[in-house]
Design a protein around this motif. Structure first.
Motif, PDB file in Angstrom:
ATOM      1  N   GLU A  13      41.940  -7.378   8.413  1.00 59.32           N
ATOM      2  CA  GLU A  13      41.276  -7.253   9.356  1.00 59.32           C
ATOM      3  C   GLU A  13      41.981  -7.197  10.689  1.00 59.32           C
ATOM      4  OE1 GLU A  13      41.134  -9.799   7.785  1.00 59.32           O
ATOM      5  OE2 GLU A  13      41.216 -11.475   8.979  1.00 59.32           O
ATOM      6  N   HIS A  14      43.268  -7.546  10.948  1.00 59.04           N
ATOM      7  CA  HIS A  14      44.080  -7.450  11.888  1.00 59.04           C
ATOM      8  C   HIS A  14      45.233  -6.223  11.950  1.00 59.04           C
ATOM      9  CE1 HIS A  14      42.696 -11.099  13.280  1.00 59.04           C
ATOM     10  NE2 HIS A  14      43.038 -11.792  12.196  1.00 59.04           N
ATOM     11  N   ILE A  15      45.371  -5.476  10.878  1.00 54.78           N
ATOM     12  CA  ILE A  15      46.288  -4.645  10.623  1.00 54.78           C
ATOM     13  C   ILE A  15      46.137  -3.440  11.631  1.00 54.78           C
ATOM     14  CG2 ILE A  15      46.990  -2.783   8.892  1.00 54.78           C
ATOM     15  CD1 ILE A  15      47.024  -5.134   6.931  1.00 54.78           C
ATOM     16  N   ARG A  16      44.944  -3.057  12.053  1.00 52.44           N
ATOM     17  CA  ARG A  16      44.733  -2.074  12.886  1.00 52.44           C
ATOM     18  C   ARG A  16      45.324  -2.486  14.341  1.00 52.44           C
ATOM     19  NH1 ARG A  16      39.479   1.274  14.917  1.00 52.44           N
ATOM     20  NH2 ARG A  16      40.239   1.881  16.924  1.00 52.44           N
ATOM     21  N   ASN A  17      44.966  -3.679  14.660  1.00 52.67           N
ATOM     22  CA  ASN A  17      45.503  -4.087  16.043  1.00 52.67           C
ATOM     23  C   ASN A  17      46.926  -4.382  16.002  1.00 52.67           C
ATOM     24  OD1 ASN A  17      44.476  -4.643  18.559  1.00 52.67           O
ATOM     25  ND2 ASN A  17      44.568  -6.634  18.038  1.00 52.67           N
ATOM     26  N   GLU A  18      47.372  -4.430  14.892  1.00 51.82           N
ATOM     27  CA  GLU A  18      49.161  -4.778  15.003  1.00 51.82           C
ATOM     28  C   GLU A  18      50.074  -3.751  14.880  1.00 51.82           C
ATOM     29  OE1 GLU A  18      49.954  -8.758  14.289  1.00 51.82           O
ATOM     30  OE2 GLU A  18      48.527  -8.018  16.056  1.00 51.82           O
ATOM     31  N   GLN A  19      49.378  -2.307  14.982  1.00 51.36           N
ATOM     32  CA  GLN A  19      49.998  -1.466  14.805  1.00 51.36           C
ATOM     33  C   GLN A  19      51.084  -1.061  16.050  1.00 51.36           C
ATOM     34  OE1 GLN A  19      47.887   2.581  15.882  1.00 51.36           O
ATOM     35  NE2 GLN A  19      46.017   1.253  15.392  1.00 51.36           N
ATOM     36  N   GLY A  20      51.916  -0.323  15.998  1.00 51.59           N
ATOM     37  CA  GLY A  20      52.621  -0.178  17.232  1.00 51.59           C
ATOM     38  C   GLY A  20      54.109  -0.450  17.337  1.00 51.59           C
TER      39      GLY A  20
ATOM     40  N   LEU B 190      61.872 -11.324  17.678  1.00 50.17           N
ATOM     41  CA  LEU B 190      60.811 -10.476  18.228  1.00 50.17           C
ATOM     42  C   LEU B 190      60.240 -11.003  19.281  1.00 50.17           C
ATOM     43  CD1 LEU B 190      58.817  -8.263  17.204  1.00 50.17           C
ATOM     44  CD2 LEU B 190      57.667  -9.904  15.786  1.00 50.17           C
ATOM     45  N   ILE B 191      60.072 -10.046  20.434  1.00 49.04           N
ATOM     46  CA  ILE B 191      59.519 -10.514  21.636  1.00 49.04           C
ATOM     47  C   ILE B 191      57.987  -9.921  21.737  1.00 49.04           C
ATOM     48  CG2 ILE B 191      59.872 -10.300  24.194  1.00 49.04           C
ATOM     49  CD1 ILE B 191      62.511 -10.182  23.952  1.00 49.04           C
ATOM     50  N   ILE B 192      57.887  -8.765  21.384  1.00 49.07           N
ATOM     51  CA  ILE B 192      56.406  -8.261  21.877  1.00 49.07           C
ATOM     52  C   ILE B 192      56.317  -7.338  20.734  1.00 49.07           C
ATOM     53  CG2 ILE B 192      57.308  -6.261  23.321  1.00 49.07           C
ATOM     54  CD1 ILE B 192      54.820  -7.090  24.905  1.00 49.07           C
ATOM     55  N   TRP B 193      55.059  -7.310  20.064  1.00 48.59           N
ATOM     56  CA  TRP B 193      54.380  -6.495  18.896  1.00 48.59           C
ATOM     57  C   TRP B 193      53.134  -5.890  19.053  1.00 48.59           C
ATOM     58  CZ3 TRP B 193      55.567 -11.755  18.729  1.00 48.59           C
ATOM     59  CH2 TRP B 193      54.720 -12.393  18.671  1.00 48.59           C
ATOM     60  N   GLY B 194      52.951  -4.908  18.082  1.00 46.62           N
ATOM     61  CA  GLY B 194      51.366  -4.478  18.146  1.00 46.62           C
ATOM     62  C   GLY B 194      50.956  -3.954  19.418  1.00 46.62           C
ATOM     63  N   THR B 195      51.971  -2.957  19.973  1.00 43.91           N
ATOM     64  CA  THR B 195      51.518  -2.235  21.164  1.00 43.91           C
ATOM     65  C   THR B 195      52.289  -0.900  21.233  1.00 43.91           C
ATOM     66  OG1 THR B 195      51.381  -2.254  23.517  1.00 43.91           O
ATOM     67  CG2 THR B 195      52.946  -3.478  22.582  1.00 43.91           C
ATOM     68  N   TRP B 196      51.654   0.060  21.754  1.00 42.52           N
ATOM     69  CA  TRP B 196      52.368   1.239  21.974  1.00 42.52           C
ATOM     70  C   TRP B 196      52.324   1.606  23.570  1.00 42.52           C
ATOM     71  CZ3 TRP B 196      53.639   3.308  17.762  1.00 42.52           C
ATOM     72  CH2 TRP B 196      53.145   3.258  16.614  1.00 42.52           C
ATOM     73  N   PHE B 197      52.622   0.657  24.183  1.00 42.80           N
ATOM     74  CA  PHE B 197      52.464   0.572  25.529  1.00 42.80           C
ATOM     75  C   PHE B 197      51.683   1.567  26.218  1.00 42.80           C
ATOM     76  CE2 PHE B 197      56.563  -1.289  24.092  1.00 42.80           C
ATOM     77  CZ  PHE B 197      56.637  -2.393  24.879  1.00 42.80           C
ATOM     78  N   ARG B 198      50.617   1.811  25.806  1.00 42.44           N
ATOM     79  CA  ARG B 198      49.644   2.724  26.263  1.00 42.44           C
ATOM     80  C   ARG B 198      50.213   4.176  26.266  1.00 42.44           C
ATOM     81  NH1 ARG B 198      48.481   0.282  31.567  1.00 42.44           N
ATOM     82  NH2 ARG B 198      47.875  -1.751  30.981  1.00 42.44           N
ATOM     83  N   LEU B 199      51.246   4.439  25.344  1.00 41.71           N
ATOM     84  CA  LEU B 199      51.608   5.925  25.086  1.00 41.71           C
ATOM     85  C   LEU B 199      50.884   6.544  23.954  1.00 41.71           C
ATOM     86  CD1 LEU B 199      55.277   5.401  25.078  1.00 41.71           C
ATOM     87  CD2 LEU B 199      54.249   6.923  26.645  1.00 41.71           C
ATOM     88  N   GLU B 200      49.975   5.672  23.415  1.00 41.22           N
ATOM     89  CA  GLU B 200      49.123   6.230  22.170  1.00 41.22           C
ATOM     90  C   GLU B 200      47.961   5.186  21.935  1.00 41.22           C
ATOM     91  OE1 GLU B 200      50.008   9.191  20.148  1.00 41.22           O
ATOM     92  OE2 GLU B 200      48.045   8.671  19.644  1.00 41.22           O
ATOM     93  N   ARG B 201      46.839   5.527  21.535  1.00 41.67           N
ATOM     94  CA  ARG B 201      45.804   4.713  21.259  1.00 41.67           C
ATOM     95  C   ARG B 201      46.104   4.047  20.062  1.00 41.67           C
ATOM     96  NH1 ARG B 201      41.177   8.049  20.188  1.00 41.67           N
ATOM     97  NH2 ARG B 201      42.628   9.769  20.248  1.00 41.67           N
ATOM     98  N   LYS B 202      45.352   2.821  19.971  1.00 39.87           N
ATOM     99  CA  LYS B 202      45.496   2.028  18.807  1.00 39.87           C
ATOM    100  C   LYS B 202      44.271   2.516  17.783  1.00 39.87           C
ATOM    101  CE  LYS B 202      47.603  -2.239  19.436  1.00 39.87           C
ATOM    102  NZ  LYS B 202      47.460  -3.626  19.581  1.00 39.87           N
ATOM    103  N   ASP B 203      44.699   3.914  17.378  1.00 37.75           N
ATOM    104  CA  ASP B 203      43.742   4.659  16.408  1.00 37.75           C
ATOM    105  C   ASP B 203      43.525   4.200  15.013  1.00 37.75           C
ATOM    106  OD1 ASP B 203      42.315   6.794  15.434  1.00 37.75           O
ATOM    107  OD2 ASP B 203      42.952   7.876  17.363  1.00 37.75           O
ATOM    108  N   GLU B 204      42.351   4.084  14.588  1.00 40.15           N
ATOM    109  CA  GLU B 204      42.334   3.732  12.991  1.00 40.15           C
ATOM    110  C   GLU B 204      43.339   4.641  12.128  1.00 40.15           C
ATOM    111  OE1 GLU B 204      40.354   1.676  11.758  1.00 40.15           O
ATOM    112  OE2 GLU B 204      40.550   2.158   9.556  1.00 40.15           O
TER     113      GLU B 204
END
Ligand SMILES: Nc1ncnc2c1ncn2[C@@H]1O[C@H](COP(=O)(O)OP(=O)(O)O)[C@@H](O)[C@H]1O
Ligand SMILES: [Mg+2]
Length: 485
Positions: free
Chosen positions: A265-272, A281-295
């Motif tokens: 259930e977390h996989i979608r949120n952990e993309q990026g 690892l410092i920061i993860w699971g973000t596109w830095f708002r360059l891209e939506r966290k799309d399905e």
């Protein structure tokens, strides 16, 4: 003018320093950073949840002499602006103290070097009592009292940290035992992910006797994970490396793999992006708002490696839990993302395989085999599109992508079917050679004006529709390649 010293008032400042915002897992991770920087290859964490829990973090790193330990205990022991060893995970000279005391009121450290053990403690209540920055120092006899301190006897060099009086946990719950246990399990998960590359390279971290297994967020040893080509760019002569991955489709994963990824259930949120500073690892699971966290992008993850020499650009904070991204780096990163995201989209939406064509030709409409049939999608790899993407801004690339998505979606399958059945589709005439050539030249002029690789583009066009369908065009391209090579 005259000078006057203005020394911070210890009880207030030491209390404020507790509120930097460390979570339990990030605080312990900061202590592990120190052990790794001290070249430890085994780190032992011991803890026993009880009404008055304690925790020991022990490493077999280089240890500290009495003077070194005294320096290490000092708040701001190192200047954040100093150049650090390239594998040093520290920065501000605060972690050891601030991380420990963000969770508890007493920190004891004993360290062994040159066969001598030295021990100091920061005790918040003692600092309050004294109203000053006063450390407790311990004799050998006093040091022996501490729980599991005998571990120091078994190593040549090493450091022992004892955390006591976890007031933050005590204040937050009536059931200390359960809450502390939950903290330990969150911490284990955090360590498994944040240090997975060190663990893969041989570092052992044990929690109460059990080895913590690394959690590789890319499942890179799974043969079904798509590993994209690594790319890199330089910022002030320092190299930043990007490696995109597309995870296998979830239906292909075993429970064990899903757990490694943090649960289905977390996989979608952990993309990026997964940003590592010196492999940590410092920061993860973000596109830095360059891209939506799309399905549609949920299987895409990009490993980003940055050296600690670029700390000043990334605005690493003391807890190492945020890293903001300078604009100049964004565009380079986005280009790596663009491809991964699109490919991931294919893995996800179409769940199909590309139909092979014999001649290594890049077709414009790709036929993708689905479970129950086929789908047609625009091939994003054709040089006509690559050319645009290479010189576009991230926002424009997104627009182009939505436009193509729209075209694909509106593909008039039914109308086409009826028309083909009725025989009312008119075959397009082959274009005049000169018209085709002119169209190609418009694109090649652009390649030249942007300083892109002429031969590479000619070669790509030669194997791409519609140019590959014209022998005369191919001949002309061949000649251009020879002239430019
Ligand atoms: N486990 C350890 N083993 C050896 N030296 C350590 C250890 N922990 C801390 N130190 C020393 O103490 C210093 C201060 O640590 P810390 O307060 O975490 O700041 P930083 O990590 O930013 O230097 C480190 O730079 C290191 O020299
Ligand atoms: Mg540190």
């Amino acid at each position: 003018m005259y000078e006057q010293n203005c020394v911070p008032f210890a009880p207030s400042l030491i209390e404020s320093m507790r509120s930097l915002g460390y979570s339990f897992p990030s605080a312990i991770a900061d202590l592990i950073d120190n052990s790794i920087s001290a070249k430890a290859d085994e780190i032992t964490i011991l803890s026993e949840p009880s009404v008055d829990p304690w925790m020991v973090i022990f490493d077999n790193g280089c240890g500290m002499s009495k003077d070194e330990l005294y320096e290490a205990m000092r708040y701001g022991s190192k200047n954040p602006l100093d150049k650090r060893e390239c594998d040093d995970l520290g920065r501000f000279g605060l972690g050891l103290k601030a991380a420990s005391l963000s969770q508890c009121r007493r920190l004891v450290i004993a360290s062994k070097k040159d066969n001598k053990i030295s021990a100091y403690s920061w005790d918040l209540d003692f600092v309050i009592e004294k109203g000053a920055w006063v450390l407790k120092c311990f004799s050998d006899e006093e040091t022996k009292e501490y729980i599991h301190i005998e571990m120091l006897d078994k190593v040549k060099t090493g450091t022992y940290i004892l955390l006591e009086n976890f007031d933050r946990v005590k204040e937050s719950t009536a059931d200390i035992n359960t809450t502390f246990n939950k903290n330990l399990s969150d911490m284990e998960n955090h360590i498994a992910l944040v240090f997975h590359r060190f663990i893969e390279e041989g570092l052992t971290i044990k929690l109460n006797g059990m080895k913590i297994e690394g959690r590789d967020p890319f499942l890179s040893t799974n043969p079904a994970t798509q590993k994209k080509r690594e790319s890199s760019f330089y910022v002030n002569n320092e190299k930043i490396t990007l490696k995109p991955y597309v995870l296998p489709h979830l239906s292909k994963l075993k429970q064990e793999d899903l757990d490694k990824l943090g649960g289905k259930e977390h996989i979608r949120n952990e993309q990026g992006f997964y940003v590592y500073r010196n492999k940590r690892l410092i920061i993860w699971g973000t596109w830095f708002r360059l891209e939506r966290k799309d399905e549609l992008n949920k299987l895409a993850r990009v490993r980003v490696d940055i050296p600690n020499s670029l700390d000043y650009m990334w605005a690493i904070d003391i807890k190492k839990s945020t890293a903001s991204l300078p604009d100049m780096i964004k565009k380079n990163m986005f280009n790596a993302v663009y491809e991964t995201v699109l490919n991931s989209e294919k893995v996800y939406t179409y769940r199909g395989r590309k139909e092979k064509n014999d001649k290594n030709i890049e077709v414009i409409w790709e036929k993708i085999k689905m479970r129950d049939g086929y789908k047609y999608v625009v091939n994003r790899k054709i040089p006509q599109l690559k050319l645009l993407v290479e010189t576009m801004e991230p926002e424009q690339i997104k627009l182009l992508d939505s436009a193509i998505n729209g075209i694909e979606e509106a593909f008039p399958v039914n109308a086409l079917y009826v028309d083909v059945a009725k025989g009312t589709i008119e075959e397009r005439d082959k274009k005049e050679i000169e018209d085709v050539w002119e169209e190609l030249q418009i694109q090649m002029d652009y390649v030249k004006s942007k300083g892109l690789h002429i031969v590479e583009y000619y070669k790509a066009f030669m194997n791409t529709e519609p140019y590959c369908n014209y022998d005369e065009i191919k001949k002309r391209i061949q000649k251009e390649i020879e002239n430019n090579e």
